[in-house]
Structures are given as C-alpha cells and as structure tokens.
Design a protein around this motif. Sequence first.
Motif, short mmCIF file in Angstrom:
data_model
loop_
_atom_site.label_atom_id
_atom_site.label_comp_id
_atom_site.label_asym_id
_atom_site.label_seq_id
_atom_site.Cartn_x
_atom_site.Cartn_y
_atom_site.Cartn_z
N ALA A 763 -63.43 -7.34 33.66
CA ALA A 763 -63.06 -6.01 34.16
C ALA A 763 -61.57 -5.79 33.93
N VAL A 764 -61.18 -4.54 33.77
CA VAL A 764 -59.79 -4.16 33.65
C VAL A 764 -59.55 -2.97 34.57
N THR A 765 -58.49 -3.04 35.36
CA THR A 765 -58.16 -1.97 36.31
C THR A 765 -56.69 -1.63 36.19
N TRP A 766 -56.35 -0.38 36.51
CA TRP A 766 -54.97 0.08 36.40
C TRP A 766 -54.17 -0.31 37.64
N LEU A 767 -52.99 -0.89 37.41
CA LEU A 767 -52.02 -1.13 38.47
C LEU A 767 -50.91 -0.08 38.46
N PHE A 768 -50.41 0.23 37.25
CA PHE A 768 -49.43 1.29 37.09
C PHE A 768 -49.66 1.97 35.74
N PRO A 769 -49.82 3.28 35.73
CA PRO A 769 -49.71 4.21 36.85
C PRO A 769 -50.84 4.04 37.87
N ARG A 783 -49.08 -1.18 33.43
CA ARG A 783 -49.61 -2.51 33.76
C ARG A 783 -51.06 -2.39 34.22
N VAL A 784 -51.86 -3.35 33.75
CA VAL A 784 -53.27 -3.43 34.16
C VAL A 784 -53.54 -4.84 34.65
N ARG A 785 -54.62 -4.98 35.42
CA ARG A 785 -55.07 -6.31 35.84
C ARG A 785 -56.41 -6.59 35.18
N VAL A 786 -56.52 -7.79 34.63
CA VAL A 786 -57.74 -8.23 33.94
C VAL A 786 -58.34 -9.39 34.73
N GLU A 847 -58.68 -1.18 27.32
CA GLU A 847 -59.97 -1.84 27.16
C GLU A 847 -59.76 -3.27 26.67
N LEU A 848 -60.74 -4.09 26.93
CA LEU A 848 -60.67 -5.48 26.50
C LEU A 848 -61.17 -5.59 25.08
N ALA A 849 -60.48 -6.43 24.31
CA ALA A 849 -60.81 -6.60 22.88
C ALA A 849 -60.90 -8.08 22.57
N ASP A 850 -61.65 -8.40 21.53
CA ASP A 850 -61.79 -9.81 21.14
C ASP A 850 -60.51 -10.30 20.48
N THR A 851 -60.53 -11.52 20.00
CA THR A 851 -59.31 -12.12 19.45
C THR A 851 -58.82 -11.43 18.20
N GLU A 852 -59.70 -10.62 17.57
CA GLU A 852 -59.29 -9.88 16.37
C GLU A 852 -58.92 -8.44 16.69
N GLY A 853 -58.88 -8.11 18.00
CA GLY A 853 -58.46 -6.78 18.41
C GLY A 853 -59.56 -5.75 18.45
N ARG A 854 -60.81 -6.14 18.25
CA ARG A 854 -61.93 -5.19 18.27
C ARG A 854 -62.46 -5.06 19.69
N LEU A 856 -64.61 -4.97 22.99
CA LEU A 856 -65.83 -5.70 23.34
C LEU A 856 -67.03 -4.78 23.31
N ARG A 857 -68.21 -5.37 23.10
CA ARG A 857 -69.46 -4.63 23.17
C ARG A 857 -70.36 -5.33 24.18
N PRO A 858 -70.89 -4.58 25.16
CA PRO A 858 -70.53 -3.20 25.52
C PRO A 858 -69.07 -3.12 25.96
N PRO A 859 -68.50 -1.92 25.94
CA PRO A 859 -67.07 -1.78 26.21
C PRO A 859 -66.73 -2.09 27.66
N VAL A 860 -65.52 -2.62 27.84
CA VAL A 860 -64.95 -2.84 29.18
C VAL A 860 -63.62 -2.11 29.19
N ALA A 861 -63.57 -0.97 29.87
CA ALA A 861 -62.41 -0.10 29.74
C ALA A 861 -62.10 0.59 31.06
N ALA A 862 -60.84 1.05 31.18
CA ALA A 862 -60.40 1.86 32.31
C ALA A 862 -59.50 2.96 31.74
N VAL A 863 -59.70 4.17 32.23
CA VAL A 863 -59.00 5.34 31.68
C VAL A 863 -58.08 5.92 32.75
N ARG A 864 -56.89 6.33 32.32
CA ARG A 864 -55.95 6.98 33.23
C ARG A 864 -55.28 8.15 32.50
N GLY A 865 -55.28 9.32 33.14
CA GLY A 865 -54.59 10.48 32.61
C GLY A 865 -53.20 10.62 33.22
#
Length: 869
Positions: A763-769, A783-786, A847-854, A856-865
């Motif tokens: 999981a990834v969550t937003w710390l700031f903003p 900053r995010v927390r993983v 979002e979380l990505a593998d060691t090559e920067g792609r 993850l599937r399914p995606p693990v992401a957090a969005v902030r506007g």
Amino acid sequence: MSPSPRFPSLLGPACALLLALAGCASGDEMDPGIRQDTPPQRTCAVDQDCPSAAFFFCDTAVARCAPACRTPDDCRAARRGEYALPECDSSPLGCQCDFNRCLPGVCAADSDCPGEKVCRDGACVNPPDVHEADACEVTPDVVVGRPGMSVAFTVWARTREGAPLVPHAGATWRSLAPAVAGEGTGLSATFVLGVPGEERDAVEARVGSATCRARVTVLPADVPVGGVRVLVVDELTGRPVPLATVAASSLLGSVTASTVTGPQGAAWVAAVGEVGLSVFHPDYGYLTLARHDATAARDVRVALRRNPLDRAGGVAGTFNRGTEPEASAQSLRLGVAGLSVPGLPAELSPEALLGPEREVEVSIGTSRRRLKLPSGAGVWLAGSSAMSVRAPGVAGVCDESPDGELEPEAAVRAGACGTRAAWALQGELPLRELPLNALEPGTDPLLLLGHMVPGSPRFTSTVRRDTRFSLAPTPVGASGTPDLDAVKYSQDVSFEEGGVRLAFPFAVRVPELPRYRGAYLDRAYVLATVAAPGRGLVPLGLGGAPNVSPADPNTDKDARLSDAGLVLVRMAPAHGGLEGQPYRLVVAATSGTARDDASSAVATTTLVADLPALDFDPTGSRPVDLHAGFLAIPEGARYNFDPAAYQGLAGRQFLADVDTRASLVRVVFTDRAGRRWTVLADPDQVREGLRVPLPPATVADRTYWGDATGSRARLQVEVLTVGGFTAKDRLGPSRLAAADGPGLEHTGTLTRAVSSLDVGRPAVTWLFPELEGQRLIRGSAVRVRVTGFRVGSGTGADGHVRLSLQGGSGCAGTVLLGDEDVSQGQGEVELRLPVACSGTGVTLTAELADTEGRPLRPPVAAVRGVDIP
C-alpha cells in the motif's frame, strides 16, 4: 524504582499475541494461593520486619510477611516449630517451595490425590455426586457423513445452578438408531456411522438422571461415476450448508462445471481427472482443493468457517481488583481475558481475536498514563478499580439463545450465538520489582510478561467453561469496513472469584530457531493450554525468552535455568470443568522485524505438542522436549494477482518452495471486509506451481481487496505438518477432505507444526501533502508512506515509488522514481516536484513500481490533487 513510562503501554501487543496464539476464554477470582490467615499477620517493608528471617520474608506486593523456604521441608511443622503452617501440614498435598515461598500444593490430576479423592479446581475433594447433574451437552451435537465415518463424541455436564460438573465415572453412552454403532462409558466415546438415513437422534449420553443427544445424518455410500459428491458442513457446528456453489475448474483455472448444495449440504458436480474443486458461499470463507484427483476421490467432505467479521459480539468481563496494598507496597495488576478459539487460530481475524484497541487511563504515583490496549487486556494499580474487558467470541452452538431473539437452533444456523470457555490470566507485579529494561523504549511486553510470570506465584487462571454469548451483524463504518468499536457485548462474565494459582513452573526446551530474511527469529513464546472439545484451546499459562545475546539458533540463557534454549513456563492445572481434558503446549517463534520495518511481513513458526502431565520443576532440571523442530518460514512464496503472465508467473499462479516435512499448504486471501478464500494444496503442488481458479461469474473474487481500483487482497501463506512428522503419519488435503477421512474440521486438532508468512498487501499513502486541494510552493518535496513493499534498487528490493504528474503547466508527463526509505524502516519516501511545474488542479499519482520502474499489476496507487501557484 520509579514506574516505567512505557511498560503499561506495551501490554497491548503482549495480550494480542497471547490471544492470537491461543484462540481464547473465562472468569474466576485471582487468589495467589498465599493464605492471609497464616501467622504472623503483620506488615513489613523489608525482611527484617518479620519475626524470623529463616522462616519469613517480606512480600513487597502486599507489604506482608509471608512463609519462606529453601526446600519443601522448610514448609513443614517439623522444621518450622512455632511458625508451623496449618495449610501445609493438614493438606494431603502439603506445600510447595515455590521460588522460596511456602504455598499450598495444587493437584493436576486425580492420581495426585489420596484414596478416593479426585482433583477439581486444583484441590483434592470427594468425587462429585453424579446425581447432581441436571443437564448435559454432547459435542458435536450434529453430524453429517457417510457410512464408515468414525466420530468421537464428548459430554459436558452441569448442575441445576449451571456450574460445570465433571463426574468421576463420566457418562454412559448408547446408540439410538442404526445410523450409528457404538457404546461406552467415560467423558467421551467413539461411534461409527452406519445405515443411511435422514437426520435423527442417534447418540445418547447419560450423566446421572440427565440425558443429552446428538443428531446424525448418513448419506448413501454410492456416488455416481463421472463426478464428485461434495458434502459441505459448517466447521464449528457440524450443520450442513445448503445453497453453497460447488465448482470444478481446469488446471488453468477456468470453471468447467458447477452446482448448488441441497438441504443436506451435498451436491454432485461433474469432474474427472485433476481439477480445482471449490466451494463458495457468501456467508462463509471460500475453500478450494487445488488439483484434486476427481477420478480417484469421488466423495469429499469439506468444512467452511463463517466470515469472521460479518457478525460480532462476545462477553464483557470484570477482573479481580486485588488486595488493598500498604502505601509502601504499590503493585501493578495485569489481566488478559478472552474466549477460547476452536480450530486453527489463523482462521480468525486479528480483530476477532483481540477486539478493537481502546484508550484507558492508569494512575501510577503522581502521574497518569493514557494507554492503548486491546479490549481483552487490563492494567491497574492493586486496590483501585479493576478494568473491565470485552472478549470477542466465535460463532458456534448454544442450547439457549442468549439474547432471546431467536430459537436456539435458528440462532446456531444464523451464526448468531456461541458457547465457548471464557478465561482470564491475572496477577500483580510490585512496582519496585519491575526489571530495569521495563523503562527502555522498544521493550517487548510479551517477553517481559513471559519472563516475569514464571517466577511469580501471584498469577492465577480463571475459567468459565460454558459461557454463552450472542453475535449481531457487525456495524459498517463510513469507509465500508467493519466498525468493531461500535459492537455491543451484551453478556457479562465475572473473573473476580474462583481463580486457581499458576502453581506449576517447568522448563521447555525450544528447538533451534529458523531464519527469516537471513536472521534468526529473535524471540520465542510458550503458551500452556488445555484442549476442550467443542470449545477450543484455553490458555492456562505462559513463558517467553529472547534470542539476542547472541543472535543464534537458541533462545538466550535464563539465569534461573541451566542452559540456553530453555524457556521457563508457569501454568495452572485444568480447572473450571475442564478436568480430564488433554494439556497442550503451543511454542511459537517470531521476529520483531515487522515492528521496525514497514516492508516486512509477519513471520511466525509454531510447534504444538501434547503435555502428558504437569511437573513442578522450578529449576528446570527435567525440561519438556518437543521431539520436533520448527518448520522453515515460506519467505520465497510468490503469487501473481494478475490474470495474465507477470514477473515470471502465469496468471493467478502461486509458487513456493516449502519445508519438506510439511503435509499441507494453506494460501489465504482476505478482502477488506475480512472475508476469505483459502486454497489447500499438497506441498509438491505448490513447488511445481498451481493456479487459483476463477470464481463463477456470480461470485465475488476475494483475491482482490473489494475497492474501486481492484487492488489485491491480503495474502497469508501457511505451511503445516498435520497428523505427525513421520511420512506415514502426515495428512495432506486429499486425506483430510476424504469422506471417510479425519475431516478438515479437525485440522487444528491434528496440526503439529505451522510456519506462516503474513505478507499483507502493498500500500502507498500520502503523508504530504496531507489534504486534497492543498496549496504547495514550486519545487516542494512530497512524501508518501509505503507498507508491505521493500523500496530499493538492490538485491532483495521489490521496486520503486513512481510519481506521475498531470495537469498544470510544465507538469504533465513528468515521472519521478524514488527508491530510498528516508525514515529508518518506516517506509517513508520523499520526492521533489519540478520547479517548472505549477497550476491549479495538478494531479499527483504515487504508485508502486517493480525494479524496472513499471507499475505493479494490479496497480497500487494513491492520488492527490494540489494547487501550485
């Protein structure tokens, strides 16, 4: 010594692990077994305040002189003279010299008592009159099976007042119908299913004038060729489960045939050769037998467990407040309580084991502490008001509906009630005797308790064997997840009276500890229990030891014992109506890595061993040997949540190299509502790789979290040795699920070793903003927390945090990668926005990505506007 600012706040995790291992139950008084009427009755501050330093010492917990000893002879009149102890000389059990204290002896079995006396609640008494039995209960009370199936029944008897009764001769058993064959006497008897027929009263137990019965349904022996008959029963009640979908699937995971169970819980599904055989019901955990041989095994019996968080409830309990101490002898009282857990403790959610956390206030000296404790734990100063607790329960059977809203049988079939053994472990520790490391941040509370309890005679066990409770639909919070804080506990139980002292200290030799992530597991715990049929494991005591000095395969040497690898344990005998039931040790080793590393999974390995008898051995000269080693942690296990091939695995494929001593692998997925899908497999199958089948179109896929983004569910991998450690004794999924086999519902009882890796979910969550729409300055660091994911680029890393920007000016198309944890294991990753990026409504997607920067599937992401002026 001043009280520790951290020790009380650490008790919550201790109680948590106690309950997670045990599975839990009851209420009695916490009398430490020191008779307060023993002369001299005087207060003290030091040993010199007592009349004879040779025969008394100052018990600082209560500031009273207490009888002292070095050997058992020091407790007898011949040695003590004018300071003789009547309770030691008049009792057939005499006194024990328990860590230099003369304490009245406690029996553990009828054989400990002279003549015709029997052991009840730790004391030698006359055999209870069997004619006092006013009611009884047979467990299991409902059985569905096929001819030739063997079933062991147990009887529980009660007096008119509802108190448990354990008659010396047990019960008389007989068959009432040709559906079963057998007879016998004692607390249990075994019957064999015979002539097929509908449900009927078929087994009867008689205790005095009380009779109770079990109902039996026997299915026809013949199964049509070309398919499999699947019988589906409720694991904890034995009732058939109608309207369950039974599906056969190909080895690639696609459904080839499906059907629905009828009123008797049985269905025939077309299948030949190796298939995935799955059972789905919305009220129960899904179950899959991976790569089942449908041609060789055409009659299968599976047991489902209800969804653990769909309904909630249990009991509210009160501890013993303790004696009023002198002002100079403040002591801290600790209590842990729960309801017994049947089957594998892993079947329960952590929330169902512990209850939700609560914040409580404890006054210590002139200061007050705000503590977070699970609802089943309490901490308070002796003499002050004892804390109340709430113990969550697991659905089962009841012979009366606790809330009166449903008829008993209707409540059982709805999962709205249960009967378990309520238990409590309580005691007190003088504040001045708390160890120095209690003051240190990061102290493991369970290790502290595991070290202190075995050396203290001031802890007791209380059991309420037949505790009934109701369960109601669990309230749902705004996030769509169960709101356990809002659950009501309408049944009360008291732990204030009837406690039995933890009178049996002894040592357990812990086998060599395995490694996780290259390091040896750094702590071990021993939980001493009694196994109660139909109720579950009931904790009666504990012990614990670290593995840090040095960090090697053995637990550290305890100064009270002769060697490293020995753990001192203290336990009470079976009591509260559990007399005659088998003792069982649960020995678990784990690592503190998960506390300090946000990316780490929870790794635990456990051995379960029968304990033939209790031994009073405070020096550990006769340690208990488990005669088995721990299973290795399955840390290399991998699963592809994506339906297409990904990262070297086929779609929905699971692969693991597990310990060769294992006989069963459980792959458990849990969605956000706590609902599960368990895949059972043979170890050879998981080494080759197996596919988790797709569910039928009308069935929710619990391998996913259940949110709008389709993220992955929690994953736990369990490797078990079931039946025994020798090859001929091991039981795999096919044998356990066979219609004439021991039964999947008995997996917990038959398991001798478990090694588990609770992978969780990334999981990834937003710390700031912190807030949606927050204003940032140009070039800000975000900053995010993983969690559940190892950020990095080196060996062993899972990958990166990938930050993509959309909208604004100079933002769109920007992709940043972060692979450094800047928070010393807390999983915090910081990235800096481009100075050229600005505008309103800029979207930041982490979002979380593998060691090559792609991604993850399914995606693990957090969005902030955000807005960047």
